[in-house]
Design a protein around this motif. Structure first.
Motif, short mmCIF file in Angstrom:
data_model
loop_
_atom_site.label_atom_id
_atom_site.label_comp_id
_atom_site.label_asym_id
_atom_site.label_seq_id
_atom_site.Cartn_x
_atom_site.Cartn_y
_atom_site.Cartn_z
N PRO A 148 0.82 -1.22 0.00
CA PRO A 148 0.00 0.00 0.00
C PRO A 148 0.85 1.26 0.00
O PRO A 148 1.98 1.27 0.50
N THR A 149 0.29 2.32 -0.55
CA THR A 149 0.94 3.62 -0.59
C THR A 149 0.05 4.67 0.06
O THR A 149 -1.15 4.71 -0.19
N VAL A 150 0.66 5.53 0.88
CA VAL A 150 0.01 6.73 1.37
C VAL A 150 0.72 7.91 0.71
O VAL A 150 1.87 8.21 1.03
N ASP A 151 0.05 8.54 -0.23
CA ASP A 151 0.61 9.67 -0.99
C ASP A 151 0.08 10.97 -0.40
O ASP A 151 -1.13 11.17 -0.33
N CYS A 177 -3.94 11.62 0.55
CA CYS A 177 -4.47 12.33 1.71
C CYS A 177 -3.93 13.75 1.76
O CYS A 177 -2.98 14.11 1.04
N GLY A 178 -4.54 14.56 2.61
CA GLY A 178 -4.09 15.93 2.84
C GLY A 178 -2.82 15.97 3.65
O GLY A 178 -2.20 14.94 3.94
N GLU A 179 -2.45 17.17 4.07
CA GLU A 179 -1.14 17.38 4.66
C GLU A 179 -1.15 17.58 6.18
O GLU A 179 -0.13 17.95 6.75
N GLN A 220 -5.14 8.90 9.49
CA GLN A 220 -6.30 8.19 8.98
C GLN A 220 -5.94 7.36 7.75
O GLN A 220 -6.38 6.21 7.60
N ALA A 221 -5.13 7.94 6.86
CA ALA A 221 -4.71 7.20 5.67
C ALA A 221 -3.82 6.02 6.03
O ALA A 221 -3.94 4.94 5.43
N LEU A 222 -2.95 6.19 7.01
CA LEU A 222 -2.10 5.08 7.45
C LEU A 222 -2.93 3.95 8.04
O LEU A 222 -2.67 2.77 7.78
N ASP A 223 -3.93 4.30 8.84
CA ASP A 223 -4.80 3.28 9.41
C ASP A 223 -5.51 2.49 8.31
O ASP A 223 -5.63 1.26 8.39
N MET A 224 -5.96 3.18 7.29
CA MET A 224 -6.62 2.50 6.18
C MET A 224 -5.64 1.62 5.41
O MET A 224 -5.96 0.49 5.03
#
Length: 293
Positions: A209-212, A229-231, A238-242
């Motif tokens: 997975p990638t969190v960009d 995700c936002g900054e 939240q994006a990391l949890d997903m």
């Protein structure tokens, strides 16, 4: 006989300008893409207009090159050469990677790469600090690679080194792992995090997975495994949890990518072998404009 340029780094402009003046034809790889948060966007399109032949990484990018007035007969969708690197990889074993890094990879392991956001007033520094806040949970392992040489890199690099030095045993920073170690390490992490193109190109094909984060890669095609995700620290958490959820890990494991299959290099070479490698007049192909555009 021909100058082959890949990508959108500002160094390419010097080589492309010299080639135009010397009447050396240019073949450009990875044109037609957009990265709205980086000055690379303008450089990439400028190199496209200086180039004679175009090898795009996906059909929407090939179409954008044609939209810029390039003749369709000079544009090919060949996929991304990065897929070749992944297919040909002789992976470094996990134990050897841990020995090289001096770090035991404990879950969750994040591979972090954050480059300056050259269209932002602060170069992305505040977003990078939010990223560090979000991943500083005291759990797992973090491997950080160095920032590139864009304006604003010094401040980002100093903050990354300070973060890693204060968390010895859990966080390590290596300025450049090299392609083989980097792609091998990617296989053993739980998520690729940051704003590097590797999160959109290589990570989906590897199955991670990638969190960009933020706008640096905004506009590029994204695989289902890429979470944007936002900054702020909360948005990144939240994006990391997903990304770490079983559902999203299953999506990443499918290794879906919009950048084609291995073999791009061979396709490029085969096409170049059919061309008359001399610089000639390049037509500008006008396209009808929509009414009111």
């Amino acid at each position: 006989d021909v100058l082959v340029l890949l990508g959108d780094r500002y160094e390419l402009l010097a080589a492309a300008q010299a080639a135009v003046l010397a009447r050396v034809p240019i073949a450009h790889i990875h044109g037609g893409e957009t990265t709205e948060g980086a000055i690379d966007d303008a450089i990439r399109h400028a190199v496209t207009k200086l180039s004679d032949w175009h090898f795009a990484a996906a059909e929407p990018y090939a179409e954008r090159i044609r939209q810029m007035g390039e003749a369709p007969s000079r544009v090919w969708n060949v996929g991304a050469p990065a897929m070749d690197n992944i297919a040909a990889l002789d992976p470094v074993p996990k134990e050897a990677l841990e020995a090289f890094l001096g770090l035991t990879l404990r879950a969750p392991t994040f591979l972090v790469t954050y480059h300056p956001v050259t269209m932002d007033a602060d170069g992305g520094l505040s977003a990078m600090q939010a990223l560090l806040t979000a991943i500083d949970t005291g759990e797992g392992s973090i491997v950080i690679t160095g920032a590139n040489a864009d304006p604003g890199a010094t401040a980002i690099r100093e903050s990354l080194h300070s973060f890693a030095n204060a968390r010895s045993g859990r966080v390590v920073l290596d300025e450049s792992l090299g392609a083989r170690r980097y792609l091998s390490l990617m296989r053993h992490v739980d998520a690729v995090v940051g704003n590097s193109s590797s999160g959109l190109l290589e990570a989906p094909a590897v199955g991670v997975p990638t969190v960009d984060i933020g706008s640096r890669q905004q506009g590029r095609l994204r695989a289902p495994s890429v979470l944007h995700c936002g900054e702020s620290a909360d948005e990144i958490r939240q994006a990391l949890d997903m990304a770490l959820s079983p559902k999203h890990r299953a999506i990443a494991a499918l290794r879906e990518s919009p950048y084609g299959q291995p073999g791009a290099a061979r396709r490029i070479v085969d096409q170049l072998s059919t061309l008359d490698l001399c610089r000639s007049t390049k037509p500008f192909v006008d396209r009808p404009c929509a009414a009111g555009a």
